[in-house]
Design a protein around this motif. Structure first.
Motif, PDB file in Angstrom:
ATOM      1  N   ASP A  99       0.786  -1.221   0.048  1.00 58.83           N
ATOM      2  CA  ASP A  99       0.035  -0.079   0.104  1.00 58.83           C
ATOM      3  C   ASP A  99       0.985   1.243   0.009  1.00 58.83           C
ATOM      4  OD1 ASP A  99       0.859   0.614   2.745  1.00 58.83           O
ATOM      5  OD2 ASP A  99      -0.709  -0.797   3.358  1.00 58.83           O
ATOM      6  N   MET A 100       0.373   2.677  -0.089  1.00 57.67           N
ATOM      7  CA  MET A 100       1.127   3.561  -0.300  1.00 57.67           C
ATOM      8  C   MET A 100       1.708   3.908   1.006  1.00 57.67           C
ATOM      9  SD  MET A 100       2.192   6.003  -2.079  1.00 57.67           S
ATOM     10  CE  MET A 100       0.778   6.161  -3.523  1.00 57.67           C
ATOM     11  N   GLU A 101       1.052   3.650   2.230  1.00 57.81           N
ATOM     12  CA  GLU A 101       1.720   4.065   3.141  1.00 57.81           C
ATOM     13  C   GLU A 101       2.960   3.093   3.380  1.00 57.81           C
ATOM     14  OE1 GLU A 101       0.275   3.949   8.140  1.00 57.81           O
ATOM     15  OE2 GLU A 101      -0.366   2.428   6.779  1.00 57.81           O
ATOM     16  N   PHE A 102       2.983   1.960   3.381  1.00 54.10           N
ATOM     17  CA  PHE A 102       4.412   1.013   3.383  1.00 54.10           C
ATOM     18  C   PHE A 102       5.312   1.686   2.399  1.00 54.10           C
ATOM     19  CE2 PHE A 102       6.983  -2.575   3.307  1.00 54.10           C
ATOM     20  CZ  PHE A 102       7.003  -3.243   4.321  1.00 54.10           C
ATOM     21  N   ALA A 103       4.796   2.104   1.091  1.00 55.46           N
ATOM     22  CA  ALA A 103       5.785   2.517   0.118  1.00 55.46           C
ATOM     23  C   ALA A 103       6.482   3.757   0.514  1.00 55.46           C
ATOM     24  CB  ALA A 103       5.101   2.908  -1.089  1.00 55.46           C
ATOM     25  N   ILE A 104       5.793   4.804   1.483  1.00 56.22           N
ATOM     26  CA  ILE A 104       6.236   5.862   1.993  1.00 56.22           C
ATOM     27  C   ILE A 104       7.362   5.674   3.118  1.00 56.22           C
ATOM     28  CG2 ILE A 104       5.810   8.001   2.915  1.00 56.22           C
ATOM     29  CD1 ILE A 104       2.988   8.177   1.522  1.00 56.22           C
ATOM     30  N   ALA A 105       6.794   4.661   3.804  1.00 59.35           N
ATOM     31  CA  ALA A 105       7.613   4.198   5.129  1.00 59.35           C
ATOM     32  C   ALA A 105       8.860   3.673   4.597  1.00 59.35           C
ATOM     33  CB  ALA A 105       6.951   3.311   5.850  1.00 59.35           C
ATOM     34  N   LYS A 106       8.951   2.924   3.574  1.00 57.30           N
ATOM     35  CA  LYS A 106      10.137   2.230   3.048  1.00 57.30           C
ATOM     36  C   LYS A 106      11.083   3.345   2.295  1.00 57.30           C
ATOM     37  CE  LYS A 106      11.487  -1.715   0.423  1.00 57.30           C
ATOM     38  NZ  LYS A 106      11.919  -1.590  -0.938  1.00 57.30           N
ATOM     39  N   THR A 107      10.553   4.321   1.686  1.00 59.23           N
ATOM     40  CA  THR A 107      11.294   5.236   1.252  1.00 59.23           C
ATOM     41  C   THR A 107      12.081   6.157   2.388  1.00 59.23           C
ATOM     42  OG1 THR A 107       9.852   5.627  -0.563  1.00 59.23           O
ATOM     43  CG2 THR A 107      11.415   7.406  -0.174  1.00 59.23           C
ATOM     44  N   LEU A 108      11.097   6.486   3.668  1.00 60.68           N
ATOM     45  CA  LEU A 108      11.898   7.041   4.563  1.00 60.68           C
ATOM     46  C   LEU A 108      13.039   6.102   5.373  1.00 60.68           C
ATOM     47  CD1 LEU A 108       8.661   8.587   6.193  1.00 60.68           C
ATOM     48  CD2 LEU A 108      10.518   9.723   4.754  1.00 60.68           C
ATOM     49  N   ALA A 109      12.681   4.805   5.275  1.00 57.33           N
ATOM     50  CA  ALA A 109      13.602   3.885   5.966  1.00 57.33           C
ATOM     51  C   ALA A 109      14.837   4.110   5.134  1.00 57.33           C
ATOM     52  CB  ALA A 109      13.327   2.729   5.907  1.00 57.33           C
ATOM     53  N   ALA A 110      14.823   3.879   3.701  1.00 58.88           N
ATOM     54  CA  ALA A 110      15.880   4.005   3.042  1.00 58.88           C
ATOM     55  C   ALA A 110      16.878   5.474   3.516  1.00 58.88           C
ATOM     56  CB  ALA A 110      15.717   4.378   1.453  1.00 58.88           C
ATOM     57  N   ILE A 111      16.246   6.650   3.407  1.00 65.57           N
ATOM     58  CA  ILE A 111      16.770   8.023   3.678  1.00 65.57           C
ATOM     59  C   ILE A 111      17.487   7.729   5.113  1.00 65.57           C
ATOM     60  CG2 ILE A 111      16.431  10.149   3.892  1.00 65.57           C
ATOM     61  CD1 ILE A 111      14.250  10.019   1.877  1.00 65.57           C
ATOM     62  N   GLY A 112      16.596   7.244   5.872  1.00 64.67           N
ATOM     63  CA  GLY A 112      17.180   7.268   7.457  1.00 64.67           C
ATOM     64  C   GLY A 112      18.465   6.324   7.619  1.00 64.67           C
ATOM     65  N   LEU A 113      18.359   5.259   6.665  1.00 63.92           N
ATOM     66  CA  LEU A 113      19.494   4.365   7.048  1.00 63.92           C
ATOM     67  C   LEU A 113      20.725   5.016   6.216  1.00 63.92           C
ATOM     68  CD1 LEU A 113      20.643   1.454   7.617  1.00 63.92           C
ATOM     69  CD2 LEU A 113      19.687   0.605   5.387  1.00 63.92           C
ATOM     70  N   GLY A 114      20.420   5.506   5.186  1.00 66.12           N
ATOM     71  CA  GLY A 114      21.714   6.202   4.790  1.00 66.12           C
ATOM     72  C   GLY A 114      22.238   7.384   5.277  1.00 66.12           C
ATOM     73  N   GLY A 174      12.205  -1.543  11.190  1.00 67.41           N
ATOM     74  CA  GLY A 174      10.950  -2.602  11.214  1.00 67.41           C
ATOM     75  C   GLY A 174      10.253  -2.258  12.490  1.00 67.41           C
ATOM     76  N   LEU A 175      11.296  -1.756  13.548  1.00 71.42           N
ATOM     77  CA  LEU A 175      10.576  -1.594  14.984  1.00 71.42           C
ATOM     78  C   LEU A 175       9.850  -0.234  14.916  1.00 71.42           C
ATOM     79  CD1 LEU A 175      10.588  -2.641  17.771  1.00 71.42           C
ATOM     80  CD2 LEU A 175      12.544  -1.157  18.245  1.00 71.42           C
ATOM     81  N   LEU A 176      10.558   0.748  14.285  1.00 72.38           N
ATOM     82  CA  LEU A 176       9.869   2.163  14.038  1.00 72.38           C
ATOM     83  C   LEU A 176       8.517   2.070  13.339  1.00 72.38           C
ATOM     84  CD1 LEU A 176      12.796   4.359  13.643  1.00 72.38           C
ATOM     85  CD2 LEU A 176      11.253   4.219  15.556  1.00 72.38           C
ATOM     86  N   PHE A 177       8.417   1.074  12.169  1.00 66.40           N
ATOM     87  CA  PHE A 177       7.234   1.021  11.638  1.00 66.40           C
ATOM     88  C   PHE A 177       6.127   0.296  12.010  1.00 66.40           C
ATOM     89  CE2 PHE A 177       4.664  -0.950   7.898  1.00 66.40           C
ATOM     90  CZ  PHE A 177       4.378  -0.013   7.431  1.00 66.40           C
ATOM     91  N   GLN A 178       6.581  -0.672  13.020  1.00 60.44           N
ATOM     92  CA  GLN A 178       5.731  -1.531  13.835  1.00 60.44           C
ATOM     93  C   GLN A 178       4.953  -0.661  14.904  1.00 60.44           C
ATOM     94  OE1 GLN A 178       4.641  -4.539  13.453  1.00 60.44           O
ATOM     95  NE2 GLN A 178       3.176  -4.629  15.058  1.00 60.44           N
ATOM     96  N   VAL A 179       5.762   0.245  15.507  1.00 58.34           N
ATOM     97  CA  VAL A 179       5.359   1.248  16.484  1.00 58.34           C
ATOM     98  C   VAL A 179       4.130   2.258  15.804  1.00 58.34           C
ATOM     99  CG1 VAL A 179       5.654   3.183  18.010  1.00 58.34           C
ATOM    100  CG2 VAL A 179       7.155   1.160  18.143  1.00 58.34           C
ATOM    101  N   TRP A 180       4.543   2.602  14.431  1.00 54.52           N
ATOM    102  CA  TRP A 180       3.544   3.636  13.779  1.00 54.52           C
ATOM    103  C   TRP A 180       2.495   2.938  13.260  1.00 54.52           C
ATOM    104  CZ3 TRP A 180       2.918   8.552  12.306  1.00 54.52           C
ATOM    105  CH2 TRP A 180       1.936   8.826  11.163  1.00 54.52           C
ATOM    106  N   THR A 181       2.428   1.533  13.167  1.00 52.12           N
ATOM    107  CA  THR A 181       1.325   0.998  12.525  1.00 52.12           C
ATOM    108  C   THR A 181       0.071   0.909  13.776  1.00 52.12           C
ATOM    109  OG1 THR A 181       2.179  -1.186  12.679  1.00 52.12           O
ATOM    110  CG2 THR A 181       2.111  -0.003  10.535  1.00 52.12           C
ATOM    111  N   MET A 182       0.754   0.889  15.134  1.00 54.39           N
ATOM    112  CA  MET A 182       0.204   0.539  16.433  1.00 54.39           C
ATOM    113  C   MET A 182      -0.461   1.787  16.877  1.00 54.39           C
ATOM    114  SD  MET A 182       2.762  -2.299  17.986  1.00 54.39           S
ATOM    115  CE  MET A 182       1.397  -2.282  19.700  1.00 54.39           C
ATOM    116  N   LEU A 183      -0.009   3.026  16.343  1.00 56.61           N
ATOM    117  CA  LEU A 183      -0.572   4.252  17.043  1.00 56.61           C
ATOM    118  C   LEU A 183      -2.313   4.330  16.445  1.00 56.61           C
ATOM    119  CD1 LEU A 183       2.470   6.413  16.632  1.00 56.61           C
ATOM    120  CD2 LEU A 183       1.767   5.334  18.445  1.00 56.61           C
TER     121      LEU A 183
END
Length: 349
Positions: free
Chosen positions: A149-164, A340-349
């Motif tokens: 879904d779009m939320e996952f795609a945006i989160a993955k993009t942010l994960a890429a930038i954050g990891l970099g 993964g941990l941050l995205f899991q927390v986000w989905t639980m909010l």
């Protein structure tokens, strides 16, 4: 080493040199040879898989090799290297952002990485680009938003930038302490000469093909880089084909099921030797999430697998010295688990 130089060596020295130069091709030939004897059908399938994978990545590889060779032949590497100078934090952030939106795959970006390091670009900025690039690209974003879904795609993009950014900052702090001074393996590049170019830049010859010496350098660099990539990627794709054939998808499903921290950690570790490429992994993750797998585990699997998949890891190993390779893997694992941990927390909010 030239043919003239080889002719002056003894038989043992010649064999040792040939082994060092051709051992990767020999390993690929040995794998196919053993498969042909014990499992002819798998030998044919592995050869087909490796050929198709090389063909799929060819446009990105050709483009990246051409850019790297062009930069060296024209002298534009001076400008590129100088563009990465300035405030370290700003350069790291920009490099991570560019990496996250660039169309290069984890293997196609390798020659650019080698060129940047050889130009004297700080390893911190290069690492930021290196880590972010394989996780997301424009086509991956579209496919992720469609399959998941779009939320996952945006989160993955942010994960890429954050990891970099995370990886770049860690490398920057280590470099300030005097570590990681020579990131490339011997013979791949030399950041020292690149640093000299930055200190004493020469005019750029945009029309490099007019000068025979620059034309020769372009052809020499392109040929060397192409052969370097071809031998390592061929071996990597052969190994990936065997993992696809011999590791059932059910094994991955069993390891990644459930909720809590353990599935996220397991997904991070399973993603290290991820035998599925980023596009093929999306349907698997979508199916697992439909069966109840935690979204954070899916994110950790995709991030870790994208950065440390077999082809990507082997390409990094062939290019970088062992300490840099170990740091690359450590940053990938840490960043994937955090994402993964941050995205899991986000989905639980």
């Amino acid at each position: 080493m030239t043919d003239t130089t080889l002719s002056t060596l003894g038989p043992r020295a010649v064999l040792r040199h040939l082994w060092q130069e051709q051992r990767v091709w020999m390993a690929s030939a040995l794998i196919l040879g053993l498969l042909a004897v014990f499992d002819p059908a798998q030998a044919a399938e592995s050869a087909r898989f490796a050929g198709a994978a090389l063909l799929h990545t060819a446009p990105y590889l050709v483009l990246s090799v051409a850019i790297a060779a062009w930069a060296g032949a024209t002298g534009a590497d001076n400008l590129i290297a100088r563009a990465f100078t300035g405030a370290p934090v700003l350069m790291i952030g920009l490099a991570a952002l560019v990496g996250a939106v660039s169309p290069f795959c984890s293997c196609g970006v390798i020659p650019l990485i080698a060129a940047l390091l050889a130009m004297g670009v700080p390893l911190s900025a290069v690492m930021a680009f290196w880590l972010a690039s394989p996780i997301m690209d424009p086509s991956m974003f579209v496919l992720t938003s469609g399959v998941l879904d779009m939320e996952f795609a945006i989160a993955k993009t942010l994960a890429a930038i954050g990891l970099g950014v995370f990886g770049g900052l860690v490398v920057h702090l280590l470099a300030r302490g005097g570590a990681l001074g020579e990131p490339l393996r011997a013979g791949v590049g030399n950041g020292g000469c690149g640093g000299a170019k930055m200190r004493a830049p020469k005019p750029v010859a945009w029309r490099f093909w007019i000068e025979p010496e620059r034309r020769a350098r372009f052809g020499r660099d392109a040929r060397k880089t192409s052969l370097f990539l071809a031998k390592w990627l061929t071996l990597a794709f052969l190994i990936e084909s065997l993992m696809l054939a011999w590791i059932p998808a059910e094994t991955v499903t069993a390891a990644l099921g459930g909720e809590g921290l353990w599935p996220i950690l397991a997904a991070t570790l399973v993603g290290v030797p991820a035998y599925l490429n980023g596009y093929a992994a999306l349907p698997l993750v979508g199916g697992l999430m439909a069966q109840g797998m935690a979204p954070g585990a899916g994110m950790a699997f995709l991030v870790a697998g994208g950065v440390t998949s077999i082809p990507a890891a082997m390409a990094v190993w062939a290019l970088a010295r062992p300490p840099v390779f170990a740091l690359y893997v450590a940053l990938s694992l840490t960043g994937a688990f955090a994402a993964g941990l941050l995205f899991q927390v986000w989905t639980m909010l």
